[in-house]
Scaffold this motif. Structure first.
Motif, PDB file in Angstrom:
ATOM      1  N   ARG A  10      -0.967  42.295  36.154  1.00 36.72           N
ATOM      2  CA  ARG A  10      -1.330  43.977  35.683  1.00 36.72           C
ATOM      3  C   ARG A  10      -2.808  44.101  36.358  1.00 36.72           C
ATOM      4  NH1 ARG A  10      -3.972  44.483  30.287  1.00 36.72           N
ATOM      5  NH2 ARG A  10      -4.453  42.445  29.504  1.00 36.72           N
ATOM      6  N   SER A  11      -2.724  45.253  37.012  1.00 36.49           N
ATOM      7  CA  SER A  11      -4.008  45.810  37.474  1.00 36.49           C
ATOM      8  C   SER A  11      -4.839  46.629  36.503  1.00 36.49           C
ATOM      9  CB  SER A  11      -3.932  46.226  38.745  1.00 36.49           C
ATOM     10  OG  SER A  11      -3.278  47.240  38.753  1.00 36.49           O
ATOM     11  N   ASP A  12      -3.967  47.588  35.575  1.00 36.91           N
ATOM     12  CA  ASP A  12      -4.317  48.363  34.805  1.00 36.91           C
ATOM     13  C   ASP A  12      -4.951  47.978  33.601  1.00 36.91           C
ATOM     14  OD1 ASP A  12      -5.153  50.998  34.365  1.00 36.91           O
ATOM     15  OD2 ASP A  12      -3.235  51.544  33.530  1.00 36.91           O
ATOM     16  N   GLN A  39      -6.138  35.451  35.180  1.00 37.44           N
ATOM     17  CA  GLN A  39      -5.078  36.544  35.705  1.00 37.44           C
ATOM     18  C   GLN A  39      -4.425  37.300  34.509  1.00 37.44           C
ATOM     19  OE1 GLN A  39      -1.826  34.398  37.734  1.00 37.44           O
ATOM     20  NE2 GLN A  39      -1.426  36.445  39.046  1.00 37.44           N
TER      21      GLN A  39
END
Length: 95
Positions: A10-12, A39
């Motif tokens: 997940r980047s959000d 991560q």
């Protein structure tokens, strides 16, 4: 017993993003340790609710499949909702 789970990177990040994930039946989680970068990932809530009822879940090495790559981890911490039978956040440590 072997536990294998699918996970997504997940980047959000942040409070709002985590709430949106929980509404979509996902659980925000983090993997750290083994001298690598932490991560942020998401995992399926229903599969973890069922698995965490077994005592072996806390003692075994779990396999998370992230983008086709298998990562061996152990559960370090689980945050649960105080009233509802829901997981809020998971911490994994690499093995």
């Amino acid at each position: 017993m072997s536990f294998v789970f699918q996970a997504e990177v997940r980047s959000d990040l942040g409070k709002g993003a985590s709430r949106r994930l929980r509404h979509a039946d996902q659980v925000p989680a983090i993997i750290y340790g083994a001298g690598k970068e932490a991560q942020s990932i998401t995992v399926d809530h229903k599969k973890f609710i069922i698995a965490q009822e077994k005592p072996e879940f806390y003692e075994s090495v779990l396999t998370l499949v992230i983008n086709g790559e298998e990562v061996n981890v152990k559960v370090k911490a689980i945050q649960r909702h105080p009233v509802k039978p829901k997981l809020v956040h998971l911490d994994f440590v690499r093995v």
